[in-house]
Design an enzyme around this catalytic site. Structure first.
Site, PDB file in Angstrom:
ATOM      1  N   HIS A 160       0.831  -1.206   0.000  1.00 23.08           N
ATOM      2  CA  HIS A 160       0.000   0.000   0.000  1.00 23.08           C
ATOM      3  C   HIS A 160       0.869   1.261   0.000  1.00 23.08           C
ATOM      4  CE1 HIS A 160      -3.112  -2.603   2.271  1.00 23.08           C
ATOM      5  NE2 HIS A 160      -3.633  -2.338   1.087  1.00 23.08           N
ATOM      6  N   CYS A 249      -2.419   0.022   9.874  1.00 18.83           N
ATOM      7  CA  CYS A 249      -3.483  -0.891   9.423  1.00 18.83           C
ATOM      8  C   CYS A 249      -4.425  -1.287  10.546  1.00 18.83           C
ATOM      9  CB  CYS A 249      -2.898  -2.180   8.880  1.00 18.83           C
ATOM     10  SG  CYS A 249      -1.317  -2.035   8.119  1.00 18.83           S
TER      11      CYS A 249
HETATM   12  C1  CIR Z   1      -3.748  -8.085   3.386  1.00 21.80           C
HETATM   13  O1  CIR Z   1      -2.996  -8.665   2.614  1.00 21.80           O
HETATM   14  O2  CIR Z   1      -4.728  -7.465   3.002  1.00 21.80           O
HETATM   15  C2  CIR Z   1      -3.465  -8.155   4.865  1.00 21.80           C
HETATM   16  N1  CIR Z   1      -2.836  -9.398   5.172  1.00 21.80           N
HETATM   17  C3  CIR Z   1      -2.571  -7.001   5.293  1.00 21.80           C
HETATM   18  C4  CIR Z   1      -3.238  -5.676   5.202  1.00 21.80           C
HETATM   19  C5  CIR Z   1      -2.391  -4.576   5.726  1.00 21.80           C
HETATM   20  N2  CIR Z   1      -3.105  -3.353   5.716  1.00 21.80           N
HETATM   21  C6  CIR Z   1      -2.556  -2.157   5.601  1.00 21.80           C
HETATM   22  O3  CIR Z   1      -1.357  -2.054   5.389  1.00 21.80           O
HETATM   23  N3  CIR Z   1      -3.354  -1.106   5.643  1.00 21.80           N
END
Ligand code: CIR
Length: 254
Positions: A160, A249
């Site tokens: 991201h 996150c």
């Molecule tokens: C994913 O792959 O969507 C989750 N395992 C990790 C999401 C991390 N989110 C973020 O950086 N905002």
């Protein structure tokens, strides 16, 4: 008082999506303890906490940031880019309805909140593997209604935008160089993480203070932040990093 909405760790967290990380699966018990530490650090920094129950059918649900973007009086409930995560949004929408006008995102748009970085009245949005052009367009419309302008940013590496660029204060960003197109940030003050500490870029600032919640294990970047006048507070999020996540996150903040 700033507010942080968090979502607890399910016992299924070991099955969270892992796109970029090698090594062992995350340990759900350790992740739950680290989540408690994270909540304590937010509360100690002055955030009021709201919590949504975990959903064992949604292993990635603690990464609640991806499911909603707050802009003024509006909460945009996203359509997450990874199909396995789309069932996370309804409980978050329910929790936000009492505070905001909730707007939901419809197909074919996809957007993860991890791609949205607000600095003052500017909304930077990452064009990433998870956030598509239709998602950026929907976000742009909501941002306009809320009095913000939108600036797309190409995400070349990492999951991201906020894997590599985060807010230190309204004028200053912390950056891991080489992950996103730097040109949209020209004119902003930027602090770079130390060489070899790319994961250090994912930090949570505390509005109105110099405090910054930082991931444990990046001592050189912590020194750089201190030298720049910030006060880093370290929290260990190793189990969330195993699943490509980090500090930002784990909460939706307003
Ligand atoms: C994913 O792959 O969507 C989750 N395992 C990790 C999401 C991390 N989110 C973020 O950086 N905002």
């Amino acid at each position: 008082m700033p507010v942080a909405l968090v979502r607890r760790v399910p016992e299924t967290f070991g099955n969270a999506v892992r796109t970029g990380s090698a090594g062992p699966d995350p340990d759900p018990d350790l992740a739950a303890r680290q989540h408690d530490d994270y909540c304590r650090a937010l509360a100690a920094a002055g955030y009021a906490l709201r919590s949504v129950d975990a959903d064992p059918a949604m292993p990635d649900c603690p990464f609640v940031e991806d499911t909603a973007v707050i802009l003024g009086e509006i909460a945009l409930v996203t359509r997450p880019g990874h199909p396995s995560r789309r069932g996370e949004t309804s409980a978050v929408a329910d929790a936000l309805t009492q505070h905001f006008e909730v707007v939901t995102m419809e197909p074919p748009a996809t957007l993860d909140g991890g791609d949205v970085l607000v600095l003052g009245r500017t909304v930077f949005v990452g064009a990433s593997r998870r956030t598509n052009a239709a998602g950026i367009e929907v976000l742009g419309r909501i941002a306009f209604r809320a009095g913000h302008s939108t600036v797309p940013v190409e995400v070349d590496r990492g999951l991201h935008l906020k894997s590599a660029v985060n807010r230190l204060d309204d004028r200053t960003v912390l950056v891991a160089p080489g992950f996103v197109d730097p040109r949209p940030f020209a004119g902003r003050a930027a602090v770079a993480v130390a060489a070899g500490e790319d994961g250090a870029a994912n930090v949570v600032d505390v509005p109105g203070t110099n405090a910054v919640i930082v991931p444990d294990g990046y001592p050189h970047t912590a020194q750089i932040l201190e030298a720049a006048g910030f006060e880093p507070v370290a929290v260990d999020v190793s189990e969330f990093e195993r699943a490509d996540g980090g500090l930002t996150c784990l909460s939706v903040r307003w």
